[in-house]
Design an enzyme around this catalytic site. Structure first.
Site, PDB file in Angstrom:
ATOM      1  N   THR A 122       0.824  -1.204   0.000  1.00  0.00           N
ATOM      2  CA  THR A 122       0.000   0.000   0.000  1.00  0.00           C
ATOM      3  C   THR A 122       0.864   1.263   0.000  1.00  0.00           C
ATOM      4  O   THR A 122       2.080   1.191  -0.144  1.00  0.00           O
ATOM      5  CB  THR A 122      -0.996  -0.024   1.166  1.00  0.00           C
ATOM      6  OG1 THR A 122      -0.286  -0.191   2.397  1.00  0.00           O
ATOM      7  CG2 THR A 122      -1.975  -1.173   1.029  1.00  0.00           C
ATOM      8  N   HIS A 123       0.226   2.408   0.133  1.00  0.00           N
ATOM      9  CA  HIS A 123       0.856   3.689  -0.160  1.00  0.00           C
ATOM     10  C   HIS A 123       2.183   3.891   0.555  1.00  0.00           C
ATOM     11  O   HIS A 123       2.331   3.619   1.743  1.00  0.00           O
ATOM     12  CB  HIS A 123      -0.095   4.840   0.184  1.00  0.00           C
ATOM     13  CG  HIS A 123      -0.337   4.997   1.662  1.00  0.00           C
ATOM     14  ND1 HIS A 123       0.461   5.774   2.470  1.00  0.00           N
ATOM     15  CD2 HIS A 123      -1.282   4.462   2.470  1.00  0.00           C
ATOM     16  CE1 HIS A 123       0.014   5.728   3.708  1.00  0.00           C
ATOM     17  NE2 HIS A 123      -1.033   4.938   3.755  1.00  0.00           N
ATOM     18  N   ASP A 124       3.158   4.328  -0.228  1.00  0.00           N
ATOM     19  CA  ASP A 124       4.466   4.763   0.273  1.00  0.00           C
ATOM     20  C   ASP A 124       5.314   3.648   0.860  1.00  0.00           C
ATOM     21  O   ASP A 124       6.298   3.920   1.568  1.00  0.00           O
ATOM     22  CB  ASP A 124       4.306   5.895   1.304  1.00  0.00           C
ATOM     23  CG  ASP A 124       3.525   7.066   0.727  1.00  0.00           C
ATOM     24  OD1 ASP A 124       3.907   7.534  -0.356  1.00  0.00           O
ATOM     25  OD2 ASP A 124       2.527   7.491   1.346  1.00  0.00           O
ATOM     26  N   GLY A 153       3.461   3.060   4.283  1.00  0.00           N
ATOM     27  CA  GLY A 153       4.706   3.585   4.829  1.00  0.00           C
ATOM     28  C   GLY A 153       5.628   2.563   5.443  1.00  0.00           C
ATOM     29  O   GLY A 153       6.518   2.910   6.218  1.00  0.00           O
TER      30      GLY A 153
END
Length: 218
Positions: free
Chosen positions: A137-139, A157
């Site tokens: 998922t994101h980052d 993250g």
């Protein structure tokens, strides 16, 4: 269509073969493997052409290393580099079911198998293996030679260190770090940073020695 050579006659090579043949992304011209007994045989219809060093004799073909363990891929890439093999010849294999959104970066020599999901701002370095059904998922940031078994899920993250291994159906909390060479066991739920080189198991995941002591105390 570019020619592709697979390195190592492995189960992972069979999965890559199936993916590439389905997508038409590459034309697999053969497999290289250091086991002399396998030379001249075939794996799922792909001929085994000789040892790994023969990659230098086939300058027009791209190469992907199909060794399951990140440390094993690292050794082969290092060995080829010392023989003068150029990085630009490493291919990335992406299954036809995988979407690569704008803003995600995928380096060279990677393998992304069926139904891998990347959401936004994901960075995958080089020579990473991502098995079916993994969600990044994101980052998220994934360093060289990391390995994801089927069904792994990362929160946003997360950073996964060089040659780390995440076992089947494990999951990692957002903004957590998995250290270089660390191992996360099957089905583990990681809620805290995993130091480099350690093995963590369980729900919630703990260092293997701690988990064993806690289990014996019950």
């Amino acid at each position: 269509m570019a020619d592709l050579i697979l390195i190592a006659a492995s189960g992972l090579a069979r999965e890559v073969l199936a993916s590439v043949r389905d997508s038409g992304q590459f034309d697999v011209v053969g497999i290289l493997d250091d086991d002399p007994a396998r030379a001249g045989t075939a794996l799922d219809g792909a001929h085994i052409l000789g040892p790994v060093s023969h990659a230098l004799n086939l300058p027009d073909a791209k190469v992907v290393v199909c060794v399951g363990a990140g440390s094993g891929r690292d050794r082969i890439v290092d060995r080829l580099a010392r023989l003068g093999f150029p990085d630009r010849r490493y291919a990335t294999v992406v299954d036809a079911s995988v979407r690569l959104p704008e803003g995600c970066h995928v380096g060279r020599g990677n393998i992304l198998l069926g139904h891998v999901t990347l959401t936004a701002g994901v960075t995958i370095s080089n020579h990473v293996v991502v098995m079916p059904g993994v969600t990044l998922t994101h980052d998220d940031v994934v360093e060289d030679f990391a390995t994801f078994a089927a069904g792994v899920s990362l929160g946003g993250g997360v950073r996964v260190g060089r040659a780390a291994y995440l076992g089947m159906n494990s999951c990692v909390r957002e903004r957590t770090v998995i250290g270089a060479g660390a191992i996360v066991g099957m089905g583990a739920v990681v809620l805290a940073d995993v130091p480099a080189g350690q093995t963590w198991v369980g729900v919630p995941a703990r260092a293997l020695e701690t988990a064993a002591i806690s289990g014996g105390a019950r």
